[in-house]
Motif scaffolding. Sequence first.
Motif, PDB file in Angstrom:
ATOM      1  N   MET A   1      36.564 -37.658  35.163  1.00 18.11           N
ATOM      2  CA  MET A   1      36.368 -37.812  33.721  1.00 18.11           C
ATOM      3  C   MET A   1      35.198 -38.757  33.478  1.00 18.11           C
ATOM      4  N   ALA A   2      34.288 -38.353  32.627  1.00 16.65           N
ATOM      5  CA  ALA A   2      33.120 -39.189  32.350  1.00 16.65           C
ATOM      6  C   ALA A   2      33.523 -40.413  31.557  1.00 16.65           C
ATOM      7  N   ALA A   3      32.913 -41.535  31.883  1.00 14.83           N
ATOM      8  CA  ALA A   3      33.202 -42.774  31.172  1.00 14.83           C
ATOM      9  C   ALA A   3      32.481 -42.771  29.826  1.00 14.83           C
ATOM     10  N   HIS A   4      33.080 -43.471  28.862  1.00 18.37           N
ATOM     11  CA  HIS A   4      32.436 -43.608  27.565  1.00 18.37           C
ATOM     12  C   HIS A   4      31.187 -44.457  27.706  1.00 18.37           C
ATOM     13  N   LYS A   5      30.141 -44.068  27.038  1.00 21.40           N
ATOM     14  CA  LYS A   5      28.926 -44.857  27.064  1.00 21.40           C
ATOM     15  C   LYS A   5      29.114 -46.124  26.252  1.00 21.40           C
ATOM     16  N   ASP A   6      28.677 -47.228  26.823  1.00 17.94           N
ATOM     17  CA  ASP A   6      28.784 -48.510  26.136  1.00 17.94           C
ATOM     18  C   ASP A   6      27.484 -48.767  25.388  1.00 17.94           C
ATOM     19  N   SER A   7      27.566 -48.974  24.093  1.00 19.46           N
ATOM     20  CA  SER A   7      26.366 -49.181  23.304  1.00 19.46           C
ATOM     21  C   SER A   7      26.569 -50.326  22.336  1.00 19.46           C
ATOM     22  N   SER A   8      25.538 -51.079  22.135  1.00 21.94           N
ATOM     23  CA  SER A   8      25.612 -52.187  21.178  1.00 21.94           C
ATOM     24  C   SER A   8      25.297 -51.725  19.770  1.00 21.94           C
ATOM     25  N   HIS A   9      24.891 -50.466  19.627  1.00 24.91           N
ATOM     26  CA  HIS A   9      24.536 -49.943  18.311  1.00 24.91           C
ATOM     27  C   HIS A   9      25.662 -49.057  17.789  1.00 24.91           C
ATOM     28  N   PRO A  10      26.040 -49.210  16.513  1.00 26.47           N
ATOM     29  CA  PRO A  10      27.093 -48.351  15.950  1.00 26.47           C
ATOM     30  C   PRO A  10      26.621 -46.918  15.857  1.00 26.47           C
ATOM     31  N   PRO A  11      27.543 -45.954  15.898  1.00 27.25           N
ATOM     32  CA  PRO A  11      27.149 -44.545  15.765  1.00 27.25           C
ATOM     33  C   PRO A  11      26.550 -44.277  14.391  1.00 27.25           C
ATOM     34  N   GLN A  12      25.627 -43.344  14.347  1.00 32.45           N
ATOM     35  CA  GLN A  12      24.978 -42.982  13.089  1.00 32.45           C
ATOM     36  C   GLN A  12      25.825 -41.957  12.329  1.00 32.45           C
ATOM     37  N   PRO A  13      25.729 -41.938  11.000  1.00 30.82           N
ATOM     38  CA  PRO A  13      26.421 -40.893  10.240  1.00 30.82           C
ATOM     39  C   PRO A  13      26.033 -39.511  10.743  1.00 30.82           C
ATOM     40  N   ALA A  14      27.005 -38.622  10.823  1.00 31.46           N
ATOM     41  CA  ALA A  14      26.772 -37.292  11.390  1.00 31.46           C
ATOM     42  C   ALA A  14      25.911 -36.420  10.483  1.00 31.46           C
ATOM     43  N   TYR A  15      26.026 -36.619   9.168  1.00 37.38           N
ATOM     44  CA  TYR A  15      25.290 -35.786   8.222  1.00 37.38           C
ATOM     45  C   TYR A  15      24.237 -36.653   7.536  1.00 37.38           C
ATOM     46  N   GLN A  16      22.992 -36.487   7.948  1.00 39.97           N
ATOM     47  CA  GLN A  16      21.899 -37.216   7.340  1.00 39.97           C
ATOM     48  C   GLN A  16      20.865 -36.220   6.828  1.00 39.97           C
ATOM     49  N   ALA A  17      20.154 -36.631   5.795  1.00 38.26           N
ATOM     50  CA  ALA A  17      19.216 -35.716   5.162  1.00 38.26           C
ATOM     51  C   ALA A  17      17.815 -36.309   5.160  1.00 38.26           C
ATOM     52  N   THR A  18      16.848 -35.432   5.231  1.00 40.96           N
ATOM     53  CA  THR A  18      15.468 -35.855   5.137  1.00 40.96           C
ATOM     54  C   THR A  18      15.129 -36.178   3.690  1.00 40.96           C
ATOM     55  N   PRO A  19      14.095 -37.002   3.468  1.00 39.37           N
ATOM     56  CA  PRO A  19      13.681 -37.296   2.084  1.00 39.37           C
ATOM     57  C   PRO A  19      13.403 -36.011   1.310  1.00 39.37           C
ATOM     58  N   GLY A  20      13.867 -35.984   0.072  1.00 37.42           N
ATOM     59  CA  GLY A  20      13.696 -34.794  -0.746  1.00 37.42           C
ATOM     60  C   GLY A  20      14.817 -33.792  -0.612  1.00 37.42           C
ATOM     61  N   SER A  21      15.741 -34.036   0.326  1.00 34.40           N
ATOM     62  CA  SER A  21      16.875 -33.133   0.501  1.00 34.40           C
ATOM     63  C   SER A  21      17.795 -33.191  -0.705  1.00 34.40           C
ATOM     64  N   ILE A  22      18.579 -32.140  -0.881  1.00 40.92           N
ATOM     65  CA  ILE A  22      19.564 -32.092  -1.960  1.00 40.92           C
ATOM     66  C   ILE A  22      20.620 -33.188  -1.811  1.00 40.92           C
ATOM     67  N   LEU A  23      20.740 -33.767  -0.613  1.00 37.98           N
ATOM     68  CA  LEU A  23      21.674 -34.876  -0.425  1.00 37.98           C
ATOM     69  C   LEU A  23      21.155 -36.170  -1.031  1.00 37.98           C
ATOM     70  N   HIS A  24      19.869 -36.198  -1.400  1.00 35.85           N
ATOM     71  CA  HIS A  24      19.286 -37.370  -2.037  1.00 35.85           C
ATOM     72  C   HIS A  24      18.967 -37.014  -3.487  1.00 35.85           C
ATOM     73  N   PRO A  25      19.928 -37.162  -4.383  1.00 40.01           N
ATOM     74  CA  PRO A  25      19.686 -36.760  -5.777  1.00 40.01           C
ATOM     75  C   PRO A  25      18.609 -37.621  -6.427  1.00 40.01           C
ATOM     76  N   ASP A  26      17.998 -37.062  -7.432  1.00 41.96           N
ATOM     77  CA  ASP A  26      16.965 -37.753  -8.202  1.00 41.96           C
ATOM     78  C   ASP A  26      17.645 -38.793  -9.098  1.00 41.96           C
ATOM     79  N   ARG A  27      17.675 -40.033  -8.652  1.00 47.62           N
ATOM     80  CA  ARG A  27      18.408 -41.074  -9.379  1.00 47.62           C
ATOM     81  C   ARG A  27      17.825 -41.312 -10.768  1.00 47.62           C
ATOM     82  N   GLU A  28      16.521 -41.207 -10.881  1.00 52.52           N
ATOM     83  CA  GLU A  28      15.902 -41.404 -12.190  1.00 52.52           C
ATOM     84  C   GLU A  28      16.413 -40.358 -13.181  1.00 52.52           C
TER      85      GLU A  28
END
Length: 294
Positions: A1-28
């Motif tokens: 069984m493979a060991a879990h990787k030890d990392s000092s950095h927290p995992p990143q959100p699984a769903y991220q969007a590029t600038p201009g994506s529909i996930l980034h609504p026009d706040r103005e």
Amino acid sequence: MAAHKDSSHPPQPAYQATPGSILHPDREFYDSVAKAARTPVESFTLPIRSGRAWTVDEGQIIRISTPEGPQVGDLNVWNSSNPRERFWAARTRQLHASHLSTYDRLWSCLPYLRPMVTIVADSLADYGVDKWGGRCHDLLGTRCDPYVNSMLSGDSYDYHCHSNLTRAVLPYGLTEFDVHDVINLFQVTGLDKDGKYFMEACPAKVDDSITFFAEQPLLMALSTCPGGDLSTWGWGEGGGGEEGEKKSMLECCRPLKVEVFKIDDGAVLAGWKRPQPPAYRGKHGMVVPSGEVG
């Protein structure tokens, strides 16, 4: 069984969007919607332990508030022209967060996958994270229902949120099978150290509110939860609280108010368009013959 990787950095959100994506609504734009002059279209107060459904035109504003103080509300949303398109709590949770606030959206199910509403104002936006890890406007849980109540307590009770929502949508040609996972408005929840779901007392005060912008024509349904403000909770008909506690769940129940508005200034919506489903061509890799092959 493979060991879990030890990392000092927290995992990143699984769903991220590029600038201009529909996930980034026009706040103005959504700030201008929130501040726009408006004309009332419909207004009603939902009594305790009840449900009601109503329709909303695209481009309108929906404000749900606590006119007499803390009260949890369970909200369902459908496209009014095609109720097969309905709110998808799990994907919304992945795309945004476990609890929602201003600029977050309620997304619809497959194959539509587009915003149904966008939150443009939230008087409880500053609630943040409390000492227990609780947050407000819950997507972790779902509606209370008579089936789990019967399973856990042996009692039958007809005014859980699932039942309230079922009765509410019947006049619109929908049934119990159309009722789906909700957003629990004004409800504070979280996961404890063991991953167990917990609920806290509702923090809303008189006239706290959450306001939505309708991204498409909608049918909405709301239940005033029979648990009220959840300061006392228990399963069973009329139940609530620990033994010897004087306060009952019924005493914790208050109404919710729903207001629908039309934006007066047409210029505010001049550049807005109804969101479209993703441009997936469909068929999932399948080839469907047009007829019998000779």
